[in-house]
Design a protein around this motif. Structure first.
Motif, PDB file in Angstrom:
ATOM      1  N   LEU A 188      32.226  50.794  25.278  1.00 44.86           N
ATOM      2  CA  LEU A 188      31.091  51.311  26.060  1.00 44.86           C
ATOM      3  C   LEU A 188      31.315  51.225  27.570  1.00 44.86           C
ATOM      4  O   LEU A 188      30.385  51.436  28.342  1.00 44.86           O
ATOM      5  N   LEU A 189      32.540  50.883  27.987  1.00 44.11           N
ATOM      6  CA  LEU A 189      32.811  50.883  29.430  1.00 44.11           C
ATOM      7  C   LEU A 189      32.715  52.279  30.011  1.00 44.11           C
ATOM      8  O   LEU A 189      32.282  52.470  31.156  1.00 44.11           O
ATOM      9  N   GLN A 190      33.126  53.286  29.233  1.00 51.06           N
ATOM     10  CA  GLN A 190      33.033  54.670  29.711  1.00 51.06           C
ATOM     11  C   GLN A 190      31.591  55.065  29.965  1.00 51.06           C
ATOM     12  O   GLN A 190      31.263  55.675  30.976  1.00 51.06           O
ATOM     13  N   GLN A 191      30.702  54.677  29.036  1.00 51.00           N
ATOM     14  CA  GLN A 191      29.282  55.024  29.203  1.00 51.00           C
ATOM     15  C   GLN A 191      28.702  54.363  30.439  1.00 51.00           C
ATOM     16  O   GLN A 191      27.979  54.985  31.223  1.00 51.00           O
ATOM     17  N   VAL A 192      29.048  53.067  30.640  1.00 58.20           N
ATOM     18  CA  VAL A 192      28.531  52.359  31.819  1.00 58.20           C
ATOM     19  C   VAL A 192      29.111  52.969  33.102  1.00 58.20           C
ATOM     20  O   VAL A 192      28.412  53.157  34.093  1.00 58.20           O
ATOM     21  N   SER A 193      30.423  53.289  33.077  1.00 59.22           N
ATOM     22  CA  SER A 193      31.043  53.878  34.264  1.00 59.22           C
ATOM     23  C   SER A 193      30.403  55.209  34.621  1.00 59.22           C
ATOM     24  O   SER A 193      30.088  55.470  35.787  1.00 59.22           O
ATOM     25  N   GLU A 194      30.200  56.062  33.598  1.00 59.61           N
ATOM     26  CA  GLU A 194      29.563  57.360  33.871  1.00 59.61           C
ATOM     27  C   GLU A 194      28.145  57.174  34.385  1.00 59.61           C
ATOM     28  O   GLU A 194      27.680  57.912  35.262  1.00 59.61           O
ATOM     29  N   LEU A 195      27.423  56.179  33.824  1.00 57.07           N
ATOM     30  CA  LEU A 195      26.056  55.917  34.297  1.00 57.07           C
ATOM     31  C   LEU A 195      26.054  55.485  35.759  1.00 57.07           C
ATOM     32  O   LEU A 195      25.248  55.959  36.566  1.00 57.07           O
ATOM     33  N   LEU A 196      26.994  54.577  36.117  1.00 56.79           N
ATOM     34  CA  LEU A 196      27.059  54.136  37.515  1.00 56.79           C
ATOM     35  C   LEU A 196      27.464  55.282  38.439  1.00 56.79           C
ATOM     36  O   LEU A 196      26.957  55.397  39.558  1.00 56.79           O
ATOM     37  N   GLN A 197      28.404  56.137  37.985  1.00 55.00           N
ATOM     38  CA  GLN A 197      28.782  57.291  38.785  1.00 55.00           C
ATOM     39  C   GLN A 197      27.593  58.229  38.980  1.00 55.00           C
ATOM     40  O   GLN A 197      27.380  58.793  40.065  1.00 55.00           O
ATOM     41  N   SER A 198      26.826  58.424  37.893  1.00 52.20           N
ATOM     42  CA  SER A 198      25.630  59.280  38.010  1.00 52.20           C
ATOM     43  C   SER A 198      24.633  58.704  38.999  1.00 52.20           C
ATOM     44  O   SER A 198      24.053  59.426  39.812  1.00 52.20           O
ATOM     45  N   ILE A 199      24.453  57.371  38.928  1.00 50.92           N
ATOM     46  CA  ILE A 199      23.514  56.731  39.879  1.00 50.92           C
ATOM     47  C   ILE A 199      24.022  56.901  41.303  1.00 50.92           C
ATOM     48  O   ILE A 199      23.242  57.161  42.234  1.00 50.92           O
ATOM     49  N   LYS A 200      25.337  56.745  41.504  1.00 54.46           N
ATOM     50  CA  LYS A 200      25.892  56.924  42.849  1.00 54.46           C
ATOM     51  C   LYS A 200      25.660  58.346  43.352  1.00 54.46           C
ATOM     52  O   LYS A 200      25.281  58.572  44.508  1.00 54.46           O
ATOM     53  N   GLY A 201      25.868  59.345  42.441  1.00 50.78           N
ATOM     54  CA  GLY A 201      25.602  60.728  42.841  1.00 50.78           C
ATOM     55  C   GLY A 201      24.141  60.950  43.188  1.00 50.78           C
ATOM     56  O   GLY A 201      23.801  61.643  44.159  1.00 50.78           O
ATOM     57  N   GLN A 202      23.249  60.347  42.392  1.00 54.83           N
ATOM     58  CA  GLN A 202      21.821  60.477  42.687  1.00 54.83           C
ATOM     59  C   GLN A 202      21.462  59.810  44.004  1.00 54.83           C
ATOM     60  O   GLN A 202      20.619  60.319  44.759  1.00 54.83           O
ATOM     61  N   ALA A 205      22.597  62.070  46.730  1.00 58.29           N
ATOM     62  CA  ALA A 205      21.645  63.185  46.843  1.00 58.29           C
ATOM     63  C   ALA A 205      20.353  62.727  47.500  1.00 58.29           C
ATOM     64  O   ALA A 205      19.759  63.451  48.313  1.00 58.29           O
ATOM     65  N   ALA A 206      19.906  61.485  47.137  1.00 59.29           N
ATOM     66  CA  ALA A 206      18.666  60.973  47.743  1.00 59.29           C
ATOM     67  C   ALA A 206      18.848  60.757  49.236  1.00 59.29           C
ATOM     68  O   ALA A 206      17.954  61.069  50.037  1.00 59.29           O
ATOM     69  N   TYR A 207      20.037  60.195  49.624  1.00 67.22           N
ATOM     70  CA  TYR A 207      20.302  60.038  51.057  1.00 67.22           C
ATOM     71  C   TYR A 207      20.266  61.399  51.769  1.00 67.22           C
ATOM     72  O   TYR A 207      19.710  61.535  52.865  1.00 67.22           O
ATOM     73  N   ALA A 208      20.870  62.413  51.138  1.00 69.67           N
ATOM     74  CA  ALA A 208      20.877  63.747  51.751  1.00 69.67           C
ATOM     75  C   ALA A 208      19.461  64.297  51.865  1.00 69.67           C
ATOM     76  O   ALA A 208      19.091  64.914  52.865  1.00 69.67           O
ATOM     77  N   ILE A 209      18.643  64.056  50.816  1.00 66.59           N
ATOM     78  CA  ILE A 209      17.249  64.546  50.860  1.00 66.59           C
ATOM     79  C   ILE A 209      16.479  63.862  51.984  1.00 66.59           C
ATOM     80  O   ILE A 209      15.724  64.497  52.733  1.00 66.59           O
ATOM     81  N   VAL A 210      16.675  62.531  52.098  1.00 71.74           N
ATOM     82  CA  VAL A 210      15.956  61.803  53.170  1.00 71.74           C
ATOM     83  C   VAL A 210      16.421  62.288  54.541  1.00 71.74           C
ATOM     84  O   VAL A 210      15.600  62.461  55.462  1.00 71.74           O
TER      85      VAL A 210
END
Length: 1069
Positions: A188-202, A205-210
């Motif tokens: 499940l390291l892949q799932q956690v890594s993808e989740l953290l990457q998704s959070i980083k992308g979000q 995006a949030a920084y860009a929106i602000v």
């Protein structure tokens, strides 16, 4: 399929109890090859056996489908409807899950069992969750997802459920990269890594929106600055308003003081006018006496001149006739002088030509005498013969060159003609295309007149304007051409098109705001370069004085068009100067009107054909009509235009066909010319070679003789003598004509002298009588002038008395009374506005006139109006708006600062989780090696697993107990083996590992199988799930390997305490 189920209970004394989430029963209806089958599972280890093709793998596929996996992920079908058994309309999968113990899922709702039902039809698929009594609880996908997350059921994880089809992806890829991917996904390291990457992308995006939100404050800050400027300007407007009120007070009292001054001045004027009456009457009496005396003298003079008048009439008539004859004789004399001068010049030119011809004959004769002295020897005769041959060949060569040049010229001329025909064809094709386009536009115009002024774009624009109609202060007017028509027939249509054609596509709006809205509508309708005219719709129709119009009988542009909208007329006058554009019938008339008559207020002249003529200073300009404009868009007879254009298109097509035919003919001629040129060229080359040989012989002969022979013959001068005789005759003829002209000139001079002498004699004879008559006429004129002056002077003084002095006195007295009344009214009005004592505190107004104060007040009012019109709001509204926007900006800044704080906290948390993730990954790597060695130690083996997260690779080393040298066996290809399929890893992966171990020379088959199994169990020990399933784990094992693997798996499964389902084609009993 022969079904065989074996469920082994946990050994007595074990502390592991079956957890919630295990599968207790599965039932299939019309699913793949099963019509109706139901299987119950034990809490620990379960085996399903049967022959190949009996439907064992279908049970595992049904279990995956029940938990929501997609059809493509099973690698058994492209869509869910493919799982329906042939000949059936639906398929049903029912899975019963235990829901007991501390980890139970919503036990108060579902009870001890959860029934998961998946129904598949041709068009739909539904998932239903039921309680232990079979009652429906939910059909939402989110509830199924919540259930799988609660029990940690991930059917796509190969350590939970592995079908034989899905394992084929890894069958032939046993490199370190693929092993790492398998390890990364299984733990499940892949799932956690993808989740953290998704959070980083979000977060990014949030920084860009602000940041975008913060940048959105800048327009509001700019608005605040503009509001601050407006408030300052409005404060200035308030000061202007206060000054206006003060000026109104001063103006009110200035009218009172001004009336006082007027009354004083008027009293003085009345006294002065009354003193002018005696003086004026005395002047009138003197002029009456003078008029009587002049009338008496005038009667006497008229009686004297009446007798002289009869004598002078006849003398004047004779004088006029002599004067006319003298002028005519003088004109004839001048014409004869000019003709004589011209003939004399012509004779001189002929004489010069005679001299040139004479000199030429003399030179030719001298040359001939010199050239005839050297013709005697025999060698010269041979040279002459050879030279004649050379000349003959040279002549032939020159002839061939001439023919070749002629052919080349013909080819060049033919090519020019061909290029001209090609250009003509291309021009006709362009013309045909233009005509077709014009016909298409006219056909559209028949359907809708508006399309003539913008095509389909203007229709889209009008629809867009209709949608946004409420946004406009007043609806736009346009296109202008759609609202204009010709008053008469279509004769002026083309001229109108050239005169105001650019304005016919334009739209009119009432203010700048409406123009911006219209520009947005045009952009929405994809109408670029729209011409927008801003004009006040409230302005009445312009009344143009006649003295501002061109003084001509020809019509103007504004006089031949009609519209119901006054604003359009005003725009055409203000923007297009339509009232100063004159229309004429033809080109010559246009030149006469534009350049010859000097008509005032004339700007331009347009002809029926479209010519434009105008004069700027001394420069006269004539512009030809635009060839692309064939007819005017205001023309009413569209059908006739279409017919004419179609006829013209037919003519152009005929020209194109004729041109193509001519082109083909000329190309044939060019081909013939090319053949002739090649033939002439060959003949010329042969002649040049022959001439070269003859020239060589001639040079050799001349060298032997050492003498030059002149072979030229004496020239013939007979033609020159004939030309000289002809020139002599022409000179003689011209001299005869000149003599006749001189005779006529002498006669004309004598006749003019006679007329002049007769005129002088007549003038001398009547000079005395004419002088006396002229003097008498002059005296009468003087007397009449004096009489007229005296009468005029008398009438002047009488007029002054009756029309000025007495009326002025009466008018002044009346005006004085009116001013007194006006003074009382002004005093009352001024007292109402303010007291006279208050005026002193404002500085008084005695030094300023009402006109000055009124002009100053008007200027301040105009300034106040201009400043006020700049803003639609009051100063209080502006201040309120400023405060609201300022609070809004402060609030937004606070909110965005809070956003930044929260995002920074999230960023720190994400970094902390990344650190934890990296630590856990290292721990999992160590744990995998430790557990792998733990399983190997049971047989006395040792090993090591190397995991490189940066390179994303995984390698395995195994050391056997009998390896005295301490060497280790390293897996360099991957893990795969049939022996270890029962280890709950992908069969392809384990096959690869097992095959690798079989190749090791130092390990027995059992040792290899056990080592591979240890790696698989180490991965399983690192994952958690309520149940695990494996399909065909022992398909390629021998009996010994199967027993070793089976015992190890059962022991591990019982120790883990989770449910296990194994599918095998072998009998395990």
């Amino acid at each position: 399929m022969t079904r065989s189920k074996l469920s082994r209970p946990a050994p007595q004394g074990t502390h592991n109890q079956p957890a919630a989430g295990i599968v207790s029963r599965i039932r299939l209806e019309n699913f793949m090859c099963h019509s109706n089958i139901e299987i119950e599972f034990g809490d620990w280890v379960n085996f399903i056996t049967g022959q190949n093709g009996s439907g064992k793998s279908a049970i595992l596929t049904a279990l995956c489908i029940a938990f929501g996996i997609r059809a493509r992920s099973t690698q058994r079908a492209a869509s869910l409807k493919d799982f329906i058994k042939n000949g059936c309309s639906y398929a049903l999968v029912v899975v019963e899950i235990k829901n007991k113990g501390e980890d139970a899922f919503k036990k108060d709702i579902y009870g001890d069992f959860i029934v998961l039902e998946r129904r598949i039809t041709e068009s739909t698929s539904t998932t239903t969750l039921k309680d232990f009594q079979g009652r429906k609880v939910s059909q939402k996908k989110d509830d199924l997802l919540e259930l799988t997350e609660h029990f940690n059921i991930d059917v796509e994880n190969p350590c939970v459920i592995m079908s034989q089809d899905r394992s084929r992806e890894f069958l032939h890829s046993g490199n370190d990269k693929e092993k790492f991917k398998f390890f990364f996904k299984a733990t499940l390291l892949q799932q956690v890594s993808e989740l953290l990457q998704s959070i980083k992308g979000q977060l990014d995006a949030a920084y860009a929106i602000v940041d975008d939100l913060e940048s959105s404050i800048r327009p509001i800050l700019k608005e605040l600055e503009e509001l601050q400027e407006k408030i300052k300007s409005m404060e200035h407007v308030e000061e202007i308003s206060r000054q206006v009120q003060q000026l109104k007070k001063k103006l009110a009292w200035s009218w009172v003081y001004d009336v006082d001054h007027q009354i004083e001045d008027l009293a003085l004027k009345i006294e002065k006018l009354k003193g002018r009456i005696p003086t004026c009457q005395a002047k009138i009496d003197r002029q009456v006496v003078k008029v009587d005396e002049l009338n008496t003298r005038l009667l006497e003079k008229k009686e004297n001149i009446a007798g002289m008048m009869e004598k002078t009439v006849q003398v004047r008539k004779l004088k006029d006739e002599l004067q006319q004859n003298l002028s005519q004789a003088t004109r004839v004399k001048l014409e004869l002088d000019q003709e004589i001068t011209r003939r004399t010049g012509l004779i001189q030119m002929l004489m010069r030509r005679f001299d040139r011809l004479t000199r030429q004959i003399e030179e030719i004769q001298d040359q001939h005498i010199k050239s005839t002295q050297a013709e005697e020897s025999e060698m010269e005769e041979q040279l002459i013969i050879l030279q004649s041959e050379v000349d003959s060949v040279t002549s032939d060569l020159e002839r061939l060159k001439g023919e070749e040049n002629v052919l080349f010229n013909n080819v060049s001329t033919t090519k020019d003609a061909l290029n001209e025909i090609i250009r003509e064809i291309e021009e006709n094709e362009r013309k045909k295309h233009d005509i077709s386009s014009h016909v298409h536009s006219l056909q559209q115009q028949i359907t809708n007149k508006v399309t003539a002024f913008g095509g389909d774009k203007v229709l889209n624009l009008l629809r867009t304007i209709e949608r946004h109609r409420r946004r406009f202060r007043k609806a736009p007017i346009g296109p202008i051409g759609a609202h204009v028509a010709l008053l008469r027939d279509d004769v002026w249509a083309l001229a109108i098109e050239h005169a105001i054609g650019k304005l016919l596509n334009a739209f009119i709006v009432t203010n700048h705001k409406d123009s911006l809205i219209l520009r947005e509508c045009a952009k929405e309708a994809y109408y670029s370069n729209l011409q927008i005219i801003i004009y006040d719709f409230d302005r009445p129709l312009l009344n143009i004085p006649s003295n501002m119009l061109p003084q001509t009988n020809h019509p103007t542009t504004i006089s031949v068009i009609h519209t119901e909208i006054p604003t359009i007329i005003n725009v055409l006058v203000d923007q297009g100067n339509a009232e100063r554009q004159v229309l004429v019938q033809d080109y010559e008339m246009g030149k006469s009107v534009a350049f010859g008559q000097r008509i005032p207020n004339l700007k331009e002249v347009y002809t029926v054909e479209g010519y434009r003529m105008f004069q700027r200073g001394s420069v006269e300009t004539t512009l030809p009509p635009n060839k692309r404009i064939r007819t005017g868009r205001l023309c009413g007879s569209v059908d006739e235009q279409i017919k004419e254009l179609e006829k013209e298109a037919s003519r152009v097509s005929e020209h194109i066909r004729c041109g193509q035919k001519r082109k083909i003919d000329i190309e044939k001629v060019l081909k013939e010319f090319d053949g002739q040129i090649q033939r002439i060229k060959r003949q010329r080359l042969d002649t040049e070679r022959f001439l070269a040989s003859k020239n060589l012989k001639l040079r050799e002969l001349k060298n032997v003789s050492q003498a030059d022979v002149d072979s030229e013959h004496a020239p013939n001068v007979d033609e020159l003598h004939k030309e000289i005789e002809k020139v002599k005759d022409e000179i003689h003829e011209k001299e005869t004509e000149l003599e006749k002209l001189r005779t006529r000139l002498s006669e004309a001079q004598e006749k003019a002298s006679e007329f002049r002498q007769s005129f002088e004699n007549l003038c001398e004879s009547v000079k005395g009588e004419m002088d006396a008559f002229a003097e008498a006429e002059h005296n009468i004129v003087l007397i009449e002038d004096d009489l007229h002056s005296a009468q005029k002077e008398k009438a002047h003084y009488e007029g002054i008395m009756q029309q000025k002095v007495l009326p002025d006195i009466k008018e002044a007295e009346t005006l004085c009374e009116q001013l007194k009344q006006k003074r009382e009214e002004s005093y009352k009005k001024a007292s109402i506005i303010c007291l006279e004592s208050e005026l002193e505190s404002l500085g008084g107004c005695k030094h300023s006139t009402p006109e000055q104060l009124s002009a100053q007040l008007n200027r301040l009012k105009d300034r106040f109006d201009r400043e006020s019109k700049r803003f639609d709001e009051t100063i209080d509204d502006l201040r309120m708006m400023y405060e609201v926007k300022e609070r809004k900006v402060l609030h937004k800044r606070q909110v965005y600062a809070d956003f930044h704080g929260k995002l920074n906290a999230c960023q720190k948390a994400l970094e902390m989780r990344w650190n934890k993730f990296e630590r856990n990954a290292i721990l999992l790597k160590r744990q995998l090696t430790w557990q792998f060695n733990g399983h190997l130690r049971k047989k006395g083996f040792s090993g090591h697993i190397k995991v490189n997260y940066e390179e994303k690779s995984l390698s395995i080393e195994v050391k056997m107990p009998q390896d005295a040298s301490g060497r280790s066996v390293q897996d360099t290809r991957g893990l795969s083996g049939d022996v270890c399929q029962g280890a709950l890893l992908p069969p392809s992966y384990l096959n690869f590992l097992f095959n690798m171990l079989l190749e090791l020379p130092l390990c027995s088959g059992g040792e290899r199988s056990f080592s591979t199994l240890c790696f698989a169990l180490a991965l399983h020990e690192m994952t958690e799930a309520p149940f695990r399933a494996m399909d065909e784990f022992d398909v390629f094992m021998d009996a010994v390997s199967r027993k070793i693997s089976l015992d190890t798996l059962v022991e591990f499964a019982v120790a883990q305490g989770s449910q296990w389902i194994f599918i095998s084609p072998h009998d395990i009993r």
